[in-house]
Write a protein that holds these residues in place. Structure first.
Motif, PDB file in Angstrom:
ATOM      1  N   LEU A  59       0.800  -1.062  -0.056  1.00  4.46           N
ATOM      2  CA  LEU A  59      -0.003   0.019   0.080  1.00  4.46           C
ATOM      3  C   LEU A  59       0.798   1.413  -0.069  1.00  4.46           C
ATOM      4  O   LEU A  59       2.072   1.081   0.053  1.00  4.46           O
ATOM      5  N   SER A  60       0.231   2.476  -0.312  1.00  2.68           N
ATOM      6  CA  SER A  60       1.120   3.385  -0.140  1.00  2.68           C
ATOM      7  C   SER A  60       1.693   3.928   1.205  1.00  2.68           C
ATOM      8  O   SER A  60       2.783   4.456   1.100  1.00  2.68           O
ATOM      9  N   PHE A  61       1.452   3.390   2.150  1.00  6.22           N
ATOM     10  CA  PHE A  61       1.742   3.704   3.527  1.00  6.22           C
ATOM     11  C   PHE A  61       2.427   2.527   4.365  1.00  6.22           C
ATOM     12  O   PHE A  61       3.046   2.788   5.474  1.00  6.22           O
ATOM     13  N   ALA A  62       2.204   1.134   3.802  1.00  2.76           N
ATOM     14  CA  ALA A  62       2.685   0.289   4.513  1.00  2.76           C
ATOM     15  C   ALA A  62       2.558  -1.206   3.587  1.00  2.76           C
ATOM     16  O   ALA A  62       2.144  -1.223   2.580  1.00  2.76           O
ATOM     17  N   THR A  63       3.286  -1.925   4.053  1.00  3.16           N
ATOM     18  CA  THR A  63       3.452  -3.300   3.423  1.00  3.16           C
ATOM     19  C   THR A  63       2.928  -4.614   4.613  1.00  3.16           C
ATOM     20  O   THR A  63       3.201  -4.616   5.531  1.00  3.16           O
ATOM     21  N   LEU A  64       1.930  -5.421   4.082  1.00  2.00           N
ATOM     22  CA  LEU A  64       1.615  -6.410   4.810  1.00  2.00           C
ATOM     23  C   LEU A  64       1.843  -7.770   4.112  1.00  2.00           C
ATOM     24  O   LEU A  64       1.414  -7.823   2.903  1.00  2.00           O
ATOM     25  N   SER A  65       2.299  -8.587   4.772  1.00  2.00           N
ATOM     26  CA  SER A  65       2.570 -10.095   4.017  1.00  2.00           C
ATOM     27  C   SER A  65       2.150 -10.959   5.092  1.00  2.00           C
ATOM     28  O   SER A  65       2.036 -10.813   6.457  1.00  2.00           O
ATOM     29  N   ALA A  66       1.741 -12.296   4.550  1.00  3.04           N
ATOM     30  CA  ALA A  66       1.161 -13.428   5.412  1.00  3.04           C
ATOM     31  C   ALA A  66       1.707 -14.591   4.907  1.00  3.04           C
ATOM     32  O   ALA A  66       1.788 -14.695   3.473  1.00  3.04           O
ATOM     33  N   GLU A  67       2.134 -15.496   5.509  1.00  2.00           N
ATOM     34  CA  GLU A  67       2.776 -16.830   4.995  1.00  2.00           C
ATOM     35  C   GLU A  67       2.284 -18.010   5.978  1.00  2.00           C
ATOM     36  O   GLU A  67       2.402 -17.893   7.275  1.00  2.00           O
ATOM     37  N   ALA A  68       2.010 -19.161   5.317  1.00  2.00           N
ATOM     38  CA  ALA A  68       1.674 -20.359   6.040  1.00  2.00           C
ATOM     39  C   ALA A  68       2.653 -21.322   5.488  1.00  2.00           C
ATOM     40  O   ALA A  68       2.702 -21.369   4.184  1.00  2.00           O
ATOM     41  N   GLU A  69       3.626 -22.123   6.272  1.00  2.40           N
ATOM     42  CA  GLU A  69       4.563 -23.005   5.803  1.00  2.40           C
ATOM     43  C   GLU A  69       4.463 -24.358   6.583  1.00  2.40           C
ATOM     44  O   GLU A  69       3.944 -24.289   7.778  1.00  2.40           O
ATOM     45  N   LYS A  70       4.504 -25.387   5.777  1.00  5.60           N
ATOM     46  CA  LYS A  70       4.739 -26.801   6.575  1.00  5.60           C
ATOM     47  C   LYS A  70       5.971 -27.454   6.076  1.00  5.60           C
ATOM     48  O   LYS A  70       6.234 -27.490   4.869  1.00  5.60           O
ATOM     49  N   ILE A  71       6.988 -27.699   7.118  1.00  5.65           N
ATOM     50  CA  ILE A  71       8.133 -28.241   7.045  1.00  5.65           C
ATOM     51  C   ILE A  71       8.091 -29.676   7.746  1.00  5.65           C
ATOM     52  O   ILE A  71       8.018 -29.496   8.925  1.00  5.65           O
ATOM     53  N   GLY A  72       8.068 -30.727   7.005  1.00  2.93           N
ATOM     54  CA  GLY A  72       7.883 -31.985   7.724  1.00  2.93           C
ATOM     55  C   GLY A  72       6.713 -31.888   8.428  1.00  2.93           C
ATOM     56  O   GLY A  72       5.634 -31.923   7.850  1.00  2.93           O
TER      57      GLY A  72
END
Length: 85
Positions: A59-72
Motif C-alpha cells: 500500500l502507499s503507507f504500509a506493506t503487509l505479508s502473511a505466509e503459511a508453511e509446513k516443513i515435515g
C-alpha cells in the motif's frame, strides 16, 4: 566436542502480481547432515519436504505479508506489517 553441520535447501515458487496483492505458492525440501566430531555419537541426516503459500500487499503507507508453511510435520503461520515513511 564440536559438530560438523551441513544444510541444503531448494525451493520452487509461483507468484502472480495483481493490482494490490501478490499471492504465491511454493514447494521444496531441506536436507541436514550432522556429524559429531571427537565423540562416539553417530552422524544424523534428515530430509524434509516444504510447502508454503502466502501473499504480499504493498500500500502507499504500509506493506503487509502473511505466509503459511509446513516443513515435515511442523506448520507455521506468520504475518509481517511494515510502515513506509
Amino acid at each position: 566436542n564440536k559438530l560438523d553441520l551441513s544444510t541444503i535447501a531448494v525451493d520452487a515458487m509461483l507468484s502472480k502480481k495483481l493490482t494490490l496483492v501478490t499471492p504465491y505458492i511454493g514447494a521444496g525440501g531441506t536436507r541436514t547432515e550432522t556429524k559429531p566430531l571427537g565423540s562416539n555419537l553417530s552422524a544424523v541426516t534428515t530430509s524434509n519436504g516444504r510447502l508454503f503459500a502466502g501473499f504480499d500487499t504493498n500500500l502507499s503507507f504500509a506493506t503487509l505479508s502473511a505466509e503459511a508453511e509446513k516443513i515435515g510435520s511442523v506448520t507455521t503461520v506468520s504475518t509481517k506489517l511494515g510502515f513506509k515513511f
